[in-house]
Design a protein around this motif. Structure first.
Motif: not given
Length: 815
Positions: A515-523, A545-546, A554-558, A636-641
């Motif tokens: 959980x980032x400081x702004x409250x966004x959940x990330x994997x 990937x970006x 699945x979107x790469x955030x950082x 659905x979101x395709x992941x793991x490239x």
């Protein structure tokens, strides 16, 4: 019956013989009560009246509602399609609670569809002009079993909704009369259409006469707001309903919105005490409001002598026709787009956005991400960024709209409030520079050159003072075009990579919820330090990937590059992966047939984007149920490239000596010879599709009558015309048999032994989405050979292969 008819004629005679005020009727009827021709119901405040009438010069009789104390203006008609030819019509309530309109022979001419039967029904004409059927013990609007406001005619009254009830599928729309003498439904309608985003439509038949732009979060783009003291417009869009209505702001003025039989939408007002309606506005009122007036890729500018122009980068498709003021053929590109060459965008400000015919939306992205997404999609011809959505988005990002193909129905707007900007994709040779821009560019170049020399000198001096290790980290962070996170921030977000935060692990490393400081959940994917990947290779992969932007990926955030750490941050998927549901005895029932169909189509669209619509053609090579993640709404979101490979422009197939992937999903030509192509992914999709239908794993499948895998079992059932037996038993109550058979047939087509026999993903989507399409008969699947009866579950740990790093996408280089 004769007594009843006599009573009806008597009342009619009385009402025609004495002053109107002496014939005020009640506002409701109950079981076994009725009103005949000549009798009326009057709302409690004397505003509206319900009874029988004949429109214009017609002699037919209709049951309708009209304003009582104004010139007779009918606002609702019950039996629009079934007029009564005489004066013997009767409105009554049967003992079973049904509200019915009967003719002389007691045949039912009209009756509304009821969702339930009231115990003590009463039909009441409300002061709003709404005829409702409710239980006599409950007067709240929630108790209405039926209401005329849910079945509008040609008039919209205050408080009446136009739009959709998304739960029941009910659509409320205005429909014009055929003529002033015939209230049956005409050719014109006023409605809300929904194509991802809602928009208003004045339709003619199945087509469009006028349309607004999409709802941008605050108002409808393209509808110039009218500030007035007469009424207030309201629009609501949530998970249950999408509708527009208006409320009255002035008790001394009556307002109505009417779709007249000639196809114009009129806002009419009547001052109390007046006998004539005044027109506040009529729609359409100018040529630019007409749908597609300037043809494809044209823009309508109402203030110009010639109101139609081609967009920048376009030219008239037929100059001869344009010279004759026939602009219906529209415009075509001056320089065709070439996805492999440099392209840019020209900004067109203050417009109504084009029709949403071939487009898609990405919510919660920045303006720059929107531009990159369009550039990376070769079929994207334009994009727009809806800033209004940022007000309700926790990260402050808005909505990205991207169009493909021709741009239809763009017009310049005079009001900035309802206007949006659109960015048209054109060849760089079309961009050009004006005189001011050239001067500005010269100044910038001079300043940039001087600054560059100064910066270069300082950089050389600084580099001599930096330690070599610090230089390595700095180099790794340059030009990633992706947010960089400090290791300390990620450690805090994951509770210092606590085991309680771990949500997955593999040869690539571990995955944690953060959980980032702004409250966004990330994997948070923390790559193994045993990976042989270098800094430059990692950079190449992250950048690639970006650039993959699709709602089913699945979107790469950082990312984080610090010392030996290589960390990726993805959007968090709360519902885990597809195998978490379909292979679990209890959770499998949560995915009904409709939802499984949506998941299949979502996976197919994501795969088509990788194969065809992204800037680089990408082969995933590890498509399986555990790599299909599900978001809040089970999308659905395709992941793991980790095993993905890029193909060159004209490359059809390649070969590798290192076979990596997951048995059960890998195609025969890949397992045996190391050959892979887009058809390898198609094979994996087919295996995955059959698993979704059956709820069983291909790898480890067993059957008492044979030793084939799931694909072989599906083929045997298909050959015996018993394919429906493959279906997961929990789907029996929710499935559509024809759809199940179509999915099985498409799955078998995808897993055919030879790559040339397998369809492309574009064909797969067409076959799945068109029940009328004729499908070819499949041939036997790959690996159609019986196995020895070994407990495959005990072997799976040794033969299921995976990559050491979850993001090893290889860049092709010349040799």
């Amino acid at each position: 019956m004769e007594t009843h008819l006599f009573f009806a004629f008597f009342c009619a005679w009385i009402c025609l013989s004495v002053p109107l005020e002496s014939c005020i009727a009640a506002d409701s009827i109950r079981i076994d009560q009725s009103i005949g021709d000549g009798e009326t119901l009057v709302s409690s405040g004397q505003s509206f009246e319900l009874g029988f009438f004949s429109p214009g010069s017609s002699k037919n009789r209709y049951l309708g509602i009209w304003y009582k104390n104004t010139p007779r203006t009918v606002v609702w008609v019950a039996n629009r399609n079934n007029p009564i030819a005489d004066l013997y019509g009767v409105l009554t309530i049967f003992n079973n609670g049904a509200l019915v309109l009967l003719n002389q022979s007691k045949s039912v001419i009209w009756s509304p569809n009821l969702s339930k039967v009231p115990e003590n029904p009463v039909a009441q004409l409300l002061e709003t002009g709404n005829l409702v059927l409710r239980d006599s013990s409950n007067e709240s609007s929630e108790s209405y079993i039926w209401q005329s406001f849910d079945d509008p005619s040609d008039t919209m009254l205050p408080g009446m909704k136009v739009g959709w009830n998304l739960k029941t599928g009910l659509q409320r729309k205005l429909t014009s009369w055929k003529s002033a003498d015939d209230p049956s439904p005409g050719d014109f309608s006023y409605r809300i259409d929904i194509n991802v985003l809602p928009y208003m439509v004045l339709g003619v038949g199945a087509g469009k006469k006028v349309r607004s732009g999409p709802w941008n979060g605050l108002e409808f783009n393209g509808l110039n707001p009218s500030e007035n003291s007469v009424y207030k417009a309201v629009f609501v869009a949530n998970n249950d309903e999408v509708y527009a209505l208006y409320e009255s702001n002035n008790n001394k003025i009556i307002s109505r919105l009417t779709l007249i039989h000639s196809g114009f939408l009129q806002r009419l007002v009547l001052k109390k005490g007046s006998s004539e309606w005044d027109e506040l506005y009529s729609f359409p009122s100018e040529l630019c409001q007409n749908y597609g007036h300037c043809g494809a890729n044209g823009i309508c500018r109402i203030g110009k002598l010639q109101i139609c122009e081609c967009l920048t980068g376009f030219t008239p498709k037929s100059q001869e026709e344009w010279d004759m003021f026939n602009i219906s053929s529209g415009c075509t590109r001056r320089m065709p787009l070439d996805c492999q060459s440099e392209e840019g965008f020209v900004k067109v400000t203050g417009v109504k956005l084009p029709d949403m015919i071939d487009f898609h939306v990405i919510m919660g992205v920045s303006l720059r991400e929107c531009k990159v997404s369009c550039l990376n999609n070769c079929s994207c011809t334009a994009y727009s960024y809806l800033k209004a959505y940022a007000y309700s988005n926790p990260n402050g990002n808005g909505g990205c709209l991207m169009w493909s193909g021709n741009l239809i129905d763009i017009r310049e707007l005079t009001s900035e409030k309802a206007a949006e900007d659109i960015y048209i994709r054109i060849h760089t040779s079309e961009l050009g520079l004006n005189t001011y821009q050239k001067k500005k560019l010269v100044i910038i170049l001079v300043i940039s050159t001087f600054s560059g020399i100064l910066t270069l000198g300082l950089a050389v001096w600084f580099l001599f003072r930096k330690k070599r290790t610090m230089g390595t980290d700095q180099e790794s962070k340059e030009n990633l075009e992706l947010p960089l996170f400090d290791l300390s921030t990620i450690a805090t977000a994951t509770n210092n990579f606590s085991n309680t935060n771990m949500i997955g692990a593999g040869g690539f490393g571990s995955v944690y919820k953060g959980n980032l400081p702004e409250g966004v959940a990330v994997a948070v994917k923390r790559l193994s330090q045993n990976s042989a990947q270098g800094v430059q290779e990692f950079k190449n992969e992250v950048v690639l990937i970006a650039k993959l932007q699709h709602k089913n990926l699945v979107r790469l955030l950082g990312c984080c590059i610090q010392g030996e750490e290589r960390i990726l941050l993805y959007e968090y998927m709360p519902n885990k992966s597809l195998d978490y549901f379909i292979f679990d005895q209890n959770r499998r029932a949560l995915l009904a047939w409709d939802k499984r169909c949506e998941i299949v189509m979502g996976i197919a669209r994501g795969l088509l984007y990788l194969h065809q619509d992204s800037r680089f053609q990408i082969i995933h090579r590890d498509l399986k149920t555990s790599n299909i993640l599900l978001d809040d709404n089970l999308n659905p979101k395709i992941s793991d490239f980790g095993l993905a490979r890029i193909f060159g422009e004209n490359q059809m197939e390649t070969r590798t000596k290192r076979i990596v992937g997951t048995y059960g999903y890998m195609s025969p030509e890949y397992v045996i010879d190391g050959h892979f192509s887009v058809k390898s992914d198609v094979f994996s999709f087919g295996a995955l599709l059959l698993e979704i239908v059956s709820g069983k794993k291909n790898r480890g499948f067993s059957h008492p009558d044979h030793h084939h895998n799931l694909l072989g079992h599906a083929w045997l059932l298909w050959e015996q015309n018993k394919a429906l037996e493959l279906m997961d038993a929990c789907l029996e109550d929710s499935c559509v048999a024809s759809q199940v058979l179509r999915c099985i047939q498409v799955g078998l087509l995808c897993v055919q032994n030879l790559p040339a026999d397998r369809p492309a993903m574009s064909s797969v989507i067409f076959m799945l989405g068109n029940e009328g399409a004729t499908l070819p008969q499949p041939k036997h699947p790959g690996f159609f050979t019986e196995r020895c009866s070994v407990d495959t579950d005990t072997m799976s740990g040794n033969i299921e292969l995976h990559s050491e790093n979850a993001v090893t996408i290889s860049m092709l280089k010349g040799r």
